[in-house]
Design an enzyme around this catalytic site. Structure first.
Site, PDB file in Angstrom:
ATOM      1  N   GLU A  81       0.018  -1.425   5.645  1.00  0.00           N
ATOM      2  CA  GLU A  81       1.097  -0.912   6.496  1.00  0.00           C
ATOM      3  C   GLU A  81       0.860   0.541   6.893  1.00  0.00           C
ATOM      4  OE1 GLU A  81       5.100   0.925   7.407  1.00  0.00           O
ATOM      5  OE2 GLU A  81       3.588   1.464   5.915  1.00  0.00           O
ATOM      6  N   ASP A 110       0.822  -1.211   0.000  1.00  0.00           N
ATOM      7  CA  ASP A 110       0.000   0.000   0.000  1.00  0.00           C
ATOM      8  C   ASP A 110       0.853   1.256   0.000  1.00  0.00           C
ATOM      9  OD1 ASP A 110       0.811  -0.743   2.605  1.00  0.00           O
ATOM     10  OD2 ASP A 110      -0.745   0.479   3.515  1.00  0.00           O
TER      11      ASP A 110
END
Length: 499
Positions: A152, A85
């Site tokens: 994350e 991400d």
């Protein structure tokens, strides 16, 4: 599976070609936190088409396994780790949809940059390096595992959900740091403080006009990496301005909105206020004074600050008591560096970012992200923030704690990597501890005894529009990765054994 996108012009001729080709693919796939599924499935199909084993675990992480080079089967396994991400930030007025639109970078004086959005080099370049290593048949290496985590940037959900016993490797290279020539051996842990408070809307007072006040033009940035630079926080600054206006004008607050990510320094904030008709010129004059004052205070750091006002609209207004609670509490709430480390000179130990606020007549919420190299330090500061808001009866949740990564200066993997760096580049590397959060701490907690270091190319402006990555340093990081893997493949099978 979507077709692999054509290589955009900005990537033409860049070396190493495989790394940049993979990063171009990542730029083409929207990948906000919690929405990495299409990219993950694309990469899973890509790996399986090359005969590589894949697993998607219960948390949504993608694990890809590549057998060792011939004759290196007994070498210790190496985990290559990064996250899928990215932080999604854009400049005001930019018509980019992070759920649909690709990132469009350009070349600029040896850097690849995204002008009006984040680039996603954090951590897309690390993932691209990993994919290139999985693909390259000329590299010498022991058994490889790629651990590509999800979520994350929004709480490390993927690393939190990683189960013990899934990974087989004994050594781990995290590729999520942003200064070439430095090996990272420790990082801050963190925790979120989420505040919420209900409200009862009131009808706008008769004879009042609505105005929207906007504070913009700040640099923003990574709330861990850049916190020590004392850049402006748009939320804190606008709250300060609103309290100043309250003292001069009969101001009623309708809404206050600022920041878009918990781990990004807020660049913009806006408030809708009501004033008696005819007070517009006075408001404009006061804002001009505040703009000059704040620009002077932030000279050399955030001198691009702007304060603007435009006609607004409001169907309801906050109760006066709620306005007082929110503005006083946000004004009193801490933001920035709380303590610098005595154990690691030059490194921030504990800090806090007031990253998001969204308050209106019916109530609202805000988020604080607290970081510390010492877990008790983050807990203490989080409790301080919670205590402040508890005084007004606001709802407070302390959640999402993740541990710091404790440095191990005696790491054999570090010694190996430093020796390889010196041999390959004829220079000494440095060892650092970073105030940002890395997934290494959570993974180390699941896999005690795993030897872990982190490195990467040079990235600037992560978590803010204008994020860029230095092209030359990407090539160096690729060279270093291959050399470390080859050296590790010569280690005896018991090296790096998990205790």
């Amino acid at each position: 599976m979507p077709a692999t996108p054509a290589l955009p012009p900005a990537f033409a001729g860049l070396a190493p070609a495989a790394v940049w080709r993979h990063f171009a693919t990542l730029c083409a796939f929207p990948r906000p936190s919690k929405a990495e599924g299409p990219l993950r499935e694309h990469l899973r199909a890509w790996a399986e088409a090359r005969g590589l084993a894949t697993v998607v675990d219960a948390a949504g992480n993608l694990i890809i396994r590549k057998p060792a080079s011939a004759g290196r089967e007994r070498a210790p396994g190496v985990v290559l780790q990064g996250h899928l991400d990215m932080v999604c930030q854009k400049n005001a007025g930019t018509a980019h949809d992070f759920t649909r639109d690709p990132i469009v970078p350009r070349l600029a004086n040896g850097w690849l940059v995204a002008d009006d959005t984040t680039l996603g080099a954090d951590n897309g370049i690390g993932v691209a390096l990993i994919l290139a290593a999985l693909e390259d048949t000329t590299l010498i290496h022991g058994p490889l595992e790629a651990l590509l985590t999800v979520d994350e940037e929004a709480g490390m959900g993927g690393a939190h959900g990683l189960a013990a016993g899934v990974l087989q490797g004994r050594l781990m290279l995290n590729l999520d740091t942003e200064d070439w020539g430095e090996f990272y051996l420790g990082c801050a842990g963190g925790v979120d403080v989420n505040v919420s408070r209900p409200g009862t809307p009131e009808a706008p007072p008769a004879g009042h006009e609505a105005w929207q006040v906007t504070l913009a033009g700040l640099r923003g940035g990574h709330s861990g990496v850049d916190i020590h630079e004392e850049r402006g926080n748009a939320i804190k600054l606008l709250v300060r301005v609103l309290r100043g206006l309250e003292a001069r004008l009969p101001l009623r607050l309708t809404s206050l909105v600022g920041g878009t990510a918990r781990n990004a320094l807020p660049r913009e904030a806006r408030a809708t206020v009501l004033l008696p008709a005819g007070q517009g010129p006075a408001l404009t004059a006061l804002l001009a004074d505040w703009q000059a004052l704040l620009r002077g205070e932030l000279a050399g750091v955030d001198a691009g600050l702007t304060l603007g006002v435009t006609p607004g609209a409001a169907e309801a207004v906050m109760a006066a008591a709620e306005q007082a609670v929110w503005l006083a509490s946000l004004h009193a709430a801490p933001h920035g560096v709380r303590r610098r480390s005595l154990a690691v000179p030059g490194v921030v130990e504990t800090s806090n970012n007031l990253g998001m606020v969204d308050v209106g007549p019916g109530g609202g919420h805000c988020n604080f992200m607290v970081r510390s190299l010492v877990d008790s330090g983050s807990r203490a500061l989080a409790d301080e923030i919670a205590s402040l808001f508890a005084l007004s009866g606001s709802g407070v949740e302390i959640a999402g704690h993740y541990p710091g990564w404790r440095p191990d200066p005696a790491s054999p993997l570090l010694a190996l990597a430093q020796a390889v760096f010196h041999r390959e580049f004829g220079a000494e590397s440095t060892v650092q501890v970073i105030h940002a959060g890395l997934e290494c701490g959570l993974i180390a907690a699941r896999y005690p005894g795993m030897d872990i270091i982190s490195f990467g190319p040079t990235i600037r402006g992560a978590h803010a529009p204008g994020e860029r990555v230095e092209i030359e340093s990407v090539g160096k990081a690729w060279r270093l990765l291959g050399a470390i893997l080859a050296e590790a493949a010569s280690l005896p099978s018991h090296a790096g054994a998990i205790q």
